[in-house]
Scaffold this active site. Structure first.
Site, PDB file in Angstrom:
ATOM      1  N   GLU A  67       0.823  -1.207   0.000  1.00 17.61           N
ATOM      2  CA  GLU A  67       0.000   0.000   0.000  1.00 17.61           C
ATOM      3  C   GLU A  67       0.862   1.264   0.000  1.00 17.61           C
ATOM      4  O   GLU A  67       0.485   2.284  -0.561  1.00 17.61           O
ATOM      5  CB  GLU A  67      -0.954  -0.004   1.200  1.00 17.61           C
ATOM      6  CG  GLU A  67      -2.047  -1.058   1.109  1.00 17.61           C
ATOM      7  CD  GLU A  67      -2.956  -0.878  -0.105  1.00 17.61           C
ATOM      8  OE1 GLU A  67      -3.068   0.243  -0.619  1.00 17.61           O
ATOM      9  OE2 GLU A  67      -3.542  -1.885  -0.555  1.00 17.61           O
ATOM     10  N   TYR A 150      -5.131   6.664   4.941  1.00 17.79           N
ATOM     11  CA  TYR A 150      -5.291   5.686   3.861  1.00 17.79           C
ATOM     12  C   TYR A 150      -4.556   4.384   4.190  1.00 17.79           C
ATOM     13  O   TYR A 150      -5.143   3.292   4.169  1.00 17.79           O
ATOM     14  CB  TYR A 150      -4.771   6.260   2.520  1.00 17.79           C
ATOM     15  CG  TYR A 150      -4.693   5.175   1.474  1.00 17.79           C
ATOM     16  CD1 TYR A 150      -5.821   4.807   0.762  1.00 17.79           C
ATOM     17  CD2 TYR A 150      -3.516   4.473   1.259  1.00 17.79           C
ATOM     18  CE1 TYR A 150      -5.778   3.768  -0.152  1.00 17.79           C
ATOM     19  CE2 TYR A 150      -3.459   3.434   0.359  1.00 17.79           C
ATOM     20  CZ  TYR A 150      -4.590   3.089  -0.353  1.00 17.79           C
ATOM     21  OH  TYR A 150      -4.538   2.053  -1.231  1.00 17.79           O
ATOM     22  N   ASP A 168      -8.667   6.719  -1.529  1.00 20.48           N
ATOM     23  CA  ASP A 168      -7.579   7.220  -2.371  1.00 20.48           C
ATOM     24  C   ASP A 168      -8.230   7.855  -3.593  1.00 20.48           C
ATOM     25  O   ASP A 168      -9.467   8.042  -3.616  1.00 20.48           O
ATOM     26  CB  ASP A 168      -6.595   6.098  -2.741  1.00 20.48           C
ATOM     27  CG  ASP A 168      -7.245   5.039  -3.640  1.00 20.48           C
ATOM     28  OD1 ASP A 168      -8.472   5.097  -3.864  1.00 20.48           O
ATOM     29  OD2 ASP A 168      -6.511   4.164  -4.135  1.00 20.48           O
TER      30      ASP A 168
END
Ligand code: SF4
Length: 384
Positions: A67, A150, A168
């Site tokens: 990520e 996030y 996102d």
């Protein structure tokens, strides 16, 4: 039929019996709408999900690395970097013990190098304060250096199945279109609205939160594309208010992007058949910790003089253009012979080390793509 409930109150039937109100109306939804939307999108994701290496694991460290790499970077670019990073540093303990030089070398070419430094720093925190165990809740994850909402939401939901949202660019685009949200998503109000909506939509017993978050991201990446959304092929088109209202093309709304700043620099590549002179940028400047041929804002003669080199021994090699998110860099490249000098001065205040590096070792040094381009223009690339 139930009457409309007063704000914060409970509705009553004609017969006077209390009924529990549906979840607070927001963007014209109710629980049945949300459940049907989740079912449709999760069904589609089960069939259409791309087989990506980080989707074959629930290891929180691997999810965290993927990520972090995926922020601002395309999936296909990330895959080989992710695989090499996990091969070289398979656990958070390995990452914590690695040198910054090694971490940056594994990140070289991926860009946004601050992400790598923050990931490294946070791995040390996990190895110390968390005894090597990646936290499972959003709050603890967010306390780690460089971990924002996030990344924390992604790790908590994908690796641990926690009910945590992620937003996102892909998710924001999908949600603003699905719910016809016309707020500027870069504004505090628009951003908060999308995060709130994302939080309300996370499955609660009717699906896996990690799959849901990935399904939203996948839809944004493969179907609900920025310029040409494939609405006719979209598994949730019947839920899409933006499509129904014919406003998909103008969503999501955001402030116009600023034009990138144009920057012109010069680089001097001093090379022999065996080695090239490289300098390492200080940790707190752009491309911090990375190696590159000496580069400066002024002219070639000025940079040559900082290096103690006669500018008449240099020749023009060409120009390199490199575009970053906020700046467009044009670098004028000069090259010249590398003398046998043992000690070299720092070529400016942006650097903290300078070294003659054997050509066969250049590829292993942490470098930005821009430095590789400069070396290539100077004819050093074939040795990388
Ligand atoms: Fe996006 Fe079109 Fe699907 Fe709506 S119908 S979510 S705009 S692809």
């Amino acid at each position: 039929m139930a009457r409309k409930a007063p704000p914060g109150g409970k509705a009553r039937t004609r017969a006077g019996a209390k009924v529990r109100p549906k979840r607070a109306a927001f963007d014209g939804r109710d629980q049945a709408h949300d459940a049907a939307l989740r079912a449709a999108l999760l069904r589609w994701f089960g069939l259409a999900r791309r087989d990506l290496p980080w989707r074959r694991t629930r290891d929180p460290y691997a999810v965290w690395v993927s990520e972090t790499m995926l922020q601002q970077t395309r999936v296909l670019t990330v895959v080989p970097y992710y695989e090499r990073f996990l091969r070289e540093l398979p656990t958070v303990g390995h990452l914590a013990e690695a040198t910054e030089e090694r971490v940056l070398a594994l990140w070289s070419g991926l860009g946004y190098y601050r992400r790598a430094r923050m990931l490294h720093a946070a791995a040390k925190e996990v190895a110390g304060a968390h005894r090597g165990i990646v936290p499972s809740d959003v709050e603890s994850l967010r306390s780690l250096r460089g971990v924002g909402a996030y990344t924390a939401g992604a790790v908590a939901s994908i690796a641990f199945g926690r009910r945590a949202p992620v937003v996102d660019g892909n998710v924001a685009r999908v949600l603003t279109r699905l719910f016809a949200i016309e707020d500027n998503i870069k504004s505090a109000r628009g951003n908060a609205r999308v995060w709130r909506l994302a939080g309300e939509l996370v499955p609660d017993g009717d699906g896996d939160p990690g799959d849901w978050n990935q399904a939203l991201m996948e839809l944004g990446a493969t179907v609900c594309l920025p310029r040409a959304p494939a609405c006719e092929d979209c598994a949730v088109r019947t839920f899409c208010a933006g499509r129904e209202q014919g406003i998909v093309g103008r969503l999501p709304r955001s402030a116009p992007k600023k034009a990138p700043l144009s920057v012109t620099r010069v680089a001097v590549v001093l090379a022999s058949e065996r080695a090239v002179l490289l300098a390492r940028r200080r940790g707190d400047v752009l491309f911090g910790g990375l190696w590159e041929p000496p580069t400066a804002d002024g002219g070639v003669a000025e940079l040559a003089s900082l290096l103690g080199v006669d500018p008449r021994t240099l020749e023009r090699a060409g120009d390199v253009v490199h575009v970053l998110s906020h700046r467009r860099m044009r670098v004028e490249v000069a090259r010249g012979p590398l003398s046998g000098r043992r000690r070299w001065p720092l070529p400016g205040t942006d650097y903290d080390a300078v070294e003659c590096v054997a050509l066969e070792d250049v590829g292993a040094r942490a470098q930005a793509t821009l430095a590789r381009k400069v070396l290539a223009v100077a004819g050093v690339a074939s040795s990388l």
